[in-house]
Design an enzyme around this catalytic site. Structure first.
Site, mmCIF file in Angstrom:
data_model
loop_
_atom_site.group_PDB
_atom_site.id
_atom_site.type_symbol
_atom_site.label_atom_id
_atom_site.label_comp_id
_atom_site.label_asym_id
_atom_site.label_seq_id
_atom_site.Cartn_x
_atom_site.Cartn_y
_atom_site.Cartn_z
ATOM 1 N N ARG A 39 29.205 81.395 17.852
ATOM 2 C CA ARG A 39 29.760 79.903 18.185
ATOM 3 C C ARG A 39 31.055 79.653 17.500
ATOM 4 O O ARG A 39 31.814 78.901 18.129
ATOM 5 C CB ARG A 39 28.962 79.093 16.883
ATOM 6 N N ARG B 157 40.968 84.124 17.017
ATOM 7 C CA ARG B 157 42.105 83.897 17.742
ATOM 8 C C ARG B 157 43.076 84.762 17.295
ATOM 9 O O ARG B 157 43.457 84.649 16.019
ATOM 10 C CB ARG B 157 42.546 82.539 17.853
ATOM 11 N N ARG C 162 15.930 75.199 8.010
ATOM 12 C CA ARG C 162 16.705 75.090 6.966
ATOM 13 C C ARG C 162 16.948 73.477 6.992
ATOM 14 O O ARG C 162 17.246 72.679 8.002
ATOM 15 C CB ARG C 162 18.175 75.803 7.058
ATOM 16 N N ARG D 154 29.900 73.521 1.685
ATOM 17 C CA ARG D 154 30.851 72.985 2.017
ATOM 18 C C ARG D 154 30.989 71.850 1.372
ATOM 19 O O ARG D 154 30.142 71.207 1.274
ATOM 20 C CB ARG D 154 31.018 72.893 3.656
ATOM 21 N N GLU E 61 27.513 69.940 0.232
ATOM 22 C CA GLU E 61 26.408 70.222 0.823
ATOM 23 C C GLU E 61 25.750 71.716 0.342
ATOM 24 O O GLU E 61 26.482 72.494 -0.007
ATOM 25 C CB GLU E 61 26.964 70.381 2.314
ATOM 26 N N TYR F 5 19.203 75.816 18.213
ATOM 27 C CA TYR F 5 20.415 75.249 17.526
ATOM 28 C C TYR F 5 21.538 74.574 18.745
ATOM 29 O O TYR F 5 22.277 75.309 19.191
ATOM 30 C CB TYR F 5 20.961 76.573 17.006
ATOM 31 N N ASP G 198 24.147 71.806 20.208
ATOM 32 C CA ASP G 198 25.140 70.941 19.925
ATOM 33 C C ASP G 198 24.927 69.413 20.619
ATOM 34 O O ASP G 198 24.150 69.405 21.500
ATOM 35 C CB ASP G 198 26.547 71.241 20.245
#
Ligand code: UDP
Length: 382
Positions: A172, A176, A248, A278, A299, A347, A349
């Site tokens: 995911r 770069r 989860r 996070r 979190e 999973y 989006d």
């Protein structure tokens, strides 16, 4: 209930299917156990004025022009470029891994070509097609960056070693060799000006759609339906007869603060000895707004137990075996189609969820016209 088509779940999947059917003149009844629509994309403004992503950060991003046009019909999408920072070993880094991360981490001043060469030397070239999360990381970023940014975070997020997780989870995230630090590669990236919930409400706002919130659908209501679109957990539809599928769940510790607390929307904590994954400072998702107050989410991730909200399907070997049993049961059932993240145990989006819901609705409409039965799945959940 007047409609004979029942849609379980008022998230993006259920709402988009209901709307497509309504546009074709077909009435549906959308029912959701929670007191709000939009599922885990639900947003709410706190008294300090900050728009909060109640179930954690949701950034809309897509490469699909059709999906982009679709969501824009129902709300004002404000262009937004998501940038994430990561704390690891007492330093703050740019994420996803980019030229800045590499130069920060190795204390170098490499050019893109030098960094690419450097990373090729550090990466594990003996790995062909990566199967596990760890293989994927070692192949693309090498051991040092893997251990700094992915190993601990992933252990906390998923509760298992990255050697036991599929490569697709890490795939995911981009790597770069430029200073481009946008979290996503997609050409369309935005956050709705008024939050996601009014968008889903607008999708559902049609005289042929009846919405009932805060109530579960009774078995007899499902049995009486002409067709059911089920976007709840697939194991829940079958009363968990092959055991509960693993998810989860997340716990958010919410605090109200003032000023700019962390200077960015999301800071990941990659060290395994920091218990949370996070910290989100919600007002940074709306840089066009000004607020003195600031709502913060810290979190934590853990295994979902009875009554917990499901977030991430675990999809390890054990769960995939169970899933196969549920898929077989679904293939025997008639009059029900499983959709969305929970219905297909993937999973997903938001953009993919919308795209698939549009496909499911179109397939339903064409099958109905031809008097053909609707299949239980439009995509293969395995
Ligand atoms: N990940 C990680 N370190 C990070 C960010 C992500 O190891 O700092 C891994 C982790 O396993 C996570 C996956 O990459 O589950 C996908 O990350 P993404 O940001 O897409 O997760 P989401 O926002 O959907 O929770």
């Amino acid at each position: 209930m007047t409609a004979r088509i029942v849609i379980v779940g008022a998230g993006f999947s259920g709402a988009v299917i209901a709307r497509e059917l309504a546009e074709a003149g077909i009435a549906t009844w959308v029912v959701d156990g929670r007191s709000h629509v939009a599922g885990n994309a639900h947003t709410e403004r706190r008294t300090n004025g900050v728009m909060v992503h109640v179930y954690g950060p949701h950034i809309f991003h897509t490469g699909d022009k059709h999906v982009w046009d679709y969501i824009n019909k129902y709300g004002d999408m404000v262009p937004y470029n998501h940038r994430v920072k990561a704390t690891s070993g007492g330093h703050v880094y740019s994420l996803p891994v980019n030229l800045h991360t590499i130069n920060q981490f190795f204390d170098t001043t490499m050019s893109p070509a030098e960094a690419e060469q450097f990373m090729t030397e550090r990466a594990d070239s003996s790995i062909g097609t990566p199967v596990s999360f760890e293989d994927q990381a070692l192949k693309f970023v090498g051991r040092d960056l893997y251990e700094a940014f992915f190993k601990g975070y992933t252990q906390k997020q998923w509760g298992v070693s990255p050697t036991e997780l599929p490569a697709s989870i890490l795939a995911r995230l981009p790597v770069r060799f430029s200073y481009e630090d946008s979290y996503f590669n997609h050409p369309y990236q935005a956050i709705p000006r008024d939050g996601y919930t009014p968008i889903v409400e607008a999708i559902l706002d049609h005289p042929l759609i009846e919405v009932t919130l805060g109530r579960t659908v009774a078995p007899q209501e499902l049995a009486d339906a002409e067709h059911v679109f089920w976007s709840g957990p697939i194991d829940g539809f079958f009363s968990s007869k092959f055991g509960k599928l693993g998810y989860r769940t997340l716990d958010f510790v919410e605090t109200e603060e003032v000023g700019d607390v962390q200077g960015c929307p999301v800071m990941n904590y990659c060290d395994v000895d920091v218990p949370y994954t996070r910290i989100t400072e919600h007002k940074h998702f709306a840089p066009w707004e000004t607020h003195e107050g600031s709502t913060i989410y810290t979190e934590y991730s853990r295994l979902a137990e009875d009554g917990d909200i499901a977030y991430y399907p675990i999809r390890q070997v054990k769960e995939k075996e169970q899933l196969m049993q549920y898929i077989e049961a679904a293939n025997q059932a008639t009059g029900v189609t499983f959709v969305g993240r929970l219905g297909t145990y993937r999973y997903l989006d938001m953009d993919v969820t919308i795209k698939e819901a549009l496909e499911v609705a179109n397939l339903y409409l064409s099958n109905r016209r031809e008097n053909r039965p609707m299949p239980p799945f439009v995509v293969n959940p395995l």
